[in-house]
Design a protein around this motif. Structure first.
Motif, mmCIF file in Angstrom:
data_model
loop_
_atom_site.group_PDB
_atom_site.id
_atom_site.type_symbol
_atom_site.label_atom_id
_atom_site.label_comp_id
_atom_site.label_asym_id
_atom_site.label_seq_id
_atom_site.Cartn_x
_atom_site.Cartn_y
_atom_site.Cartn_z
ATOM 1 N N LEU A 102 -3.819 -1.651 -1.802
ATOM 2 C CA LEU A 102 -3.888 -1.708 -0.335
ATOM 3 C C LEU A 102 -3.922 -0.304 0.264
ATOM 4 O O LEU A 102 -4.555 -0.073 1.298
ATOM 5 N N VAL A 154 9.854 -21.345 -9.235
ATOM 6 C CA VAL A 154 9.110 -21.077 -7.995
ATOM 7 C C VAL A 154 8.215 -19.858 -8.177
ATOM 8 O O VAL A 154 7.037 -19.865 -7.800
ATOM 9 N N ILE A 195 4.235 -19.608 -7.796
ATOM 10 C CA ILE A 195 3.597 -18.696 -6.841
ATOM 11 C C ILE A 195 2.541 -17.844 -7.553
ATOM 12 O O ILE A 195 1.425 -17.689 -7.068
ATOM 13 N N GLY A 206 -0.387 -19.739 -8.419
ATOM 14 C CA GLY A 206 -1.214 -19.830 -7.216
ATOM 15 C C GLY A 206 -2.004 -18.552 -6.992
ATOM 16 O O GLY A 206 -3.158 -18.592 -6.565
ATOM 17 N N TYR A 207 -1.375 -17.413 -7.311
ATOM 18 C CA TYR A 207 -2.041 -16.102 -7.212
ATOM 19 C C TYR A 207 -3.317 -16.094 -8.054
ATOM 20 O O TYR A 207 -4.381 -15.688 -7.586
ATOM 21 N N LEU A 239 -5.865 -18.435 -6.555
ATOM 22 C CA LEU A 239 -6.470 -17.833 -5.364
ATOM 23 C C LEU A 239 -7.562 -16.842 -5.758
ATOM 24 O O LEU A 239 -8.625 -16.787 -5.134
ATOM 25 N N ARG A 260 -7.622 -7.998 -1.534
ATOM 26 C CA ARG A 260 -6.705 -7.962 -0.393
ATOM 27 C C ARG A 260 -5.790 -9.174 -0.382
ATOM 28 O O ARG A 260 -4.569 -9.056 -0.281
ATOM 29 N N PHE A 261 -6.394 -10.359 -0.500
ATOM 30 C CA PHE A 261 -5.598 -11.591 -0.432
ATOM 31 C C PHE A 261 -4.605 -11.655 -1.590
ATOM 32 O O PHE A 261 -3.429 -11.995 -1.410
ATOM 33 N N VAL A 284 -1.583 -9.425 -1.044
ATOM 34 C CA VAL A 284 -0.597 -9.973 -0.100
ATOM 35 C C VAL A 284 0.275 -11.020 -0.799
ATOM 36 O O VAL A 284 1.508 -10.998 -0.688
ATOM 37 N N VAL A 285 -0.364 -11.911 -1.564
ATOM 38 C CA VAL A 285 0.415 -12.949 -2.256
ATOM 39 C C VAL A 285 1.353 -12.313 -3.276
ATOM 40 O O VAL A 285 2.508 -12.725 -3.418
ATOM 41 N N VAL A 310 2.806 -9.360 -3.181
ATOM 42 C CA VAL A 310 3.978 -8.744 -2.546
ATOM 43 C C VAL A 310 4.945 -9.820 -2.056
ATOM 44 O O VAL A 310 6.158 -9.732 -2.278
ATOM 45 N N LEU A 311 4.415 -10.878 -1.408
ATOM 46 C CA LEU A 311 5.302 -11.941 -0.917
ATOM 47 C C LEU A 311 6.006 -12.632 -2.086
ATOM 48 O O LEU A 311 7.190 -12.948 -2.017
ATOM 49 N N GLY A 312 5.267 -12.853 -3.187
ATOM 50 C CA GLY A 312 5.864 -13.520 -4.341
ATOM 51 C C GLY A 312 6.943 -12.684 -5.002
ATOM 52 O O GLY A 312 7.907 -13.232 -5.538
ATOM 53 N N VAL A 331 9.174 -10.945 -3.657
ATOM 54 C CA VAL A 331 10.468 -11.166 -3.005
ATOM 55 C C VAL A 331 11.222 -12.256 -3.764
ATOM 56 O O VAL A 331 12.415 -12.130 -4.065
ATOM 57 N N ASN A 332 10.493 -13.311 -4.144
ATOM 58 C CA ASN A 332 11.123 -14.396 -4.901
ATOM 59 C C ASN A 332 11.511 -13.959 -6.303
ATOM 60 O O ASN A 332 12.534 -14.401 -6.834
#
Lengths: 222, 227
Positions: free
Chosen positions: B66, B118, B122, B125-126, B129, B141-142, B145-146, B148-150, B152-153
């Motif tokens: 990014l 989980v 995720i 799913g990455y 995607l 890009r997409f 984002v996934v 970085v959000l994943g 956290v988990n």
């Protein structure tokens, strides 16, 4: 300035939704259908229902909410509205927060309508003391669902497999918030203090709101 | 050069793993309470450490993409995450086998197991995607984002055995102030981690080459369409 842009976007979304009421009608009808379906999977009149009522409620909201959230960015595809919104002098963050607020209002309204149905169907007893904590967890949990749902609605809007990708990505992301909301709701309905889950929910709300606002420009513009 | 590194790493990792197996299965005694099944820890823990490190590394590489918009970061992030997902699957499977013997059930819904599942979903799913987006920059890009959000988990899962009183054992390794293993029983975990880390490096290198081939093919196809 930022707040005015947010408000303009939110008002625009709510206006267009209230004119057709597509998502609103569909998600209320859908949530009642889910509540009905749940009643077949166990004995709805048993005393145990109280113990997992929080789970039932949030499952309903998560599934019904997906109908509202999915359409959030998809509805801008007609006539290339999304490109026009991105090209307009509104920042991506303002666009995202505005859409999130509109979704939040819609989803919250759907929840307020289906909550009495739920209480009625499953014969739950309520006291006045439970209303405050219940509203708090509804607001926090709904915001968590909204922020994740709106971000992924933006992310998947241009994909050819949108309908397939959105649920596979959104539901696992929502799980920590859903777990927290479910435990707090079950505690509140049982008349005990909300417990640790409320802090987890608050942390989830803050972290993912910040991350979503930071990343939405990457998602929409690049 | 790449082939030589891969062969060298494979020989080293294979020899190390064979020597380790010998230690684990012949030199070490059965554990006092658990019996023979405790030996699964020598694969369960390294596999999960690699899974977690891979998801974390994937997050940093995604941020690297990014910031720089260099697609090589994205290719590396995808390779690392894919290999990490394989090791996370091994971790889940070995944990499940251990649980069947010790707890009597294949699965328990505690925070550690659930949060790790989980994560697995995720990052699965990455990868899905990535297959759903055709344009390379948009895909990168997409996916970033996934990732970085994943992550956290993934961090919640890492910390869950300290934050909650889970059915999953609390930290036992000395680096996490566990110190719950007898003399000589902990070292093979680290040697196995090294061996499996070498294997995962090989897998990432092979996967990276596939990514660069895919990019080359994509470029040629675009050129063919343009003419």
């Amino acid at each position: 300035m930022f707040l005015r842009q947010v408000w303009t976007i939110a008002a625009k979304d709510l206006h267009s939704e209230l004119r057709t009421k597509d998502a609103w009608n569909a998600s209320i009808a859908f949530s009642v259908v889910i509540l009905l379906l749940f009643s077949f999977s166990f004995d709805p009149s048993s005393e145990q229902v109280r113990e997992f009522s929080g789970g039932l409620l949030w499952m309903t909201y998560a599934f019904a909410g997906a109908l509202v959230l999915n359409r959030s960015f998809a509805r801008e595809m007609q006539n290339d509205c999304l490109d026009a919104l991105i090209a307009s002098p509104v920042s991506s963050a303002a666009l995202f927060v505005g859409k999130s607020l509109a979704n939040f209002a819609l989803l919250f309204a759907v929840e307020l309508v289906s909550l009495p149905v739920f209480v009625l169907f499953y014969n739950l007893q309520w006291g006045a003391a439970q209303v405050g904590p219940m509203l708090l967890v509804l607001v926090m949990g709904t915001w968590a669902l909204t922020i994740i749902g709106t971000l992924f609605s933006a992310l998947t809007v241009n994909l050819r497999l949108r309908e397939l990708m959105l649920p596979t990505l959104v539901y696992p992301m929502m799980i920590p918030a859903l777990i927290a909301a479910i435990t707090v709701t079950t505690n509140v309905l049982a008349g005990s203090p909300p417990g640790l889950g409320i802090r987890l929910l608050a942390a989830f709300d803050i972290i993912f709101t910040l991350l979503a606002v930071v990343f939405v420009d990457t998602v929409l513009v690049g | 050069m790449r082939e030589k590194i891969i062969v060298g790493l494979a020989l080293f990792a294979g020899a190390l793993l064979a020597w380790n197996m010998n230690t684990i299965f012949t030199a070490l005694p059965d554990e006092l309470n658990q019996g023979a099944i405790y030996r699964i820890i020598y694969f369960h823990v390294p596999a999960n450490i690699l899974g977690m490190l891979g998801f974390g590394l994937g997050m940093f590489l995604s941020i690297g993409y990014l910031v720089t918009k260099d697609l090589r970061y994205d290719a590396l992030a995808a390779s690392v995450t894919e290999v990490a997902l394989v090791f996370a699957s091994i971790g889940l499977a070995t944990g499940s086998i251990w649980a069947r013997i010790i707890w009597g059930v294949w699965w328990a819904w505690d925070v550690r197991l659930t949060s790790w599942l989980v994560c697995w979903l995720i990052f699965g799913g990455y990868l899905m995607l990535r297959r759903a987006v055709d344009e390379p920059n948009q895909r990168a890009r997409f996916a970033a984002v996934v990732s970085v959000l994943g992550s956290v988990n993934a961090y919640i899962s890492y910390k869950s055995i300290e934050w909650w009183n889970t059915q999953h054992p609390q930290p036992v390794l000395s680096i996490r102030n566990g110190g719950g293993m007898a003399q000589g029983m902990e070292a093979p975990i680290w040697w196995n981690l090294l061996a499996l880390a070498c294997f995962s490096t090989i897998l990432v290198m092979v996967r990276m080459r596939q990514e660069s081939f895919a990019r080359e093919i994509d470029t040629l196809r675009r050129m063919a369409h343009a003419q």
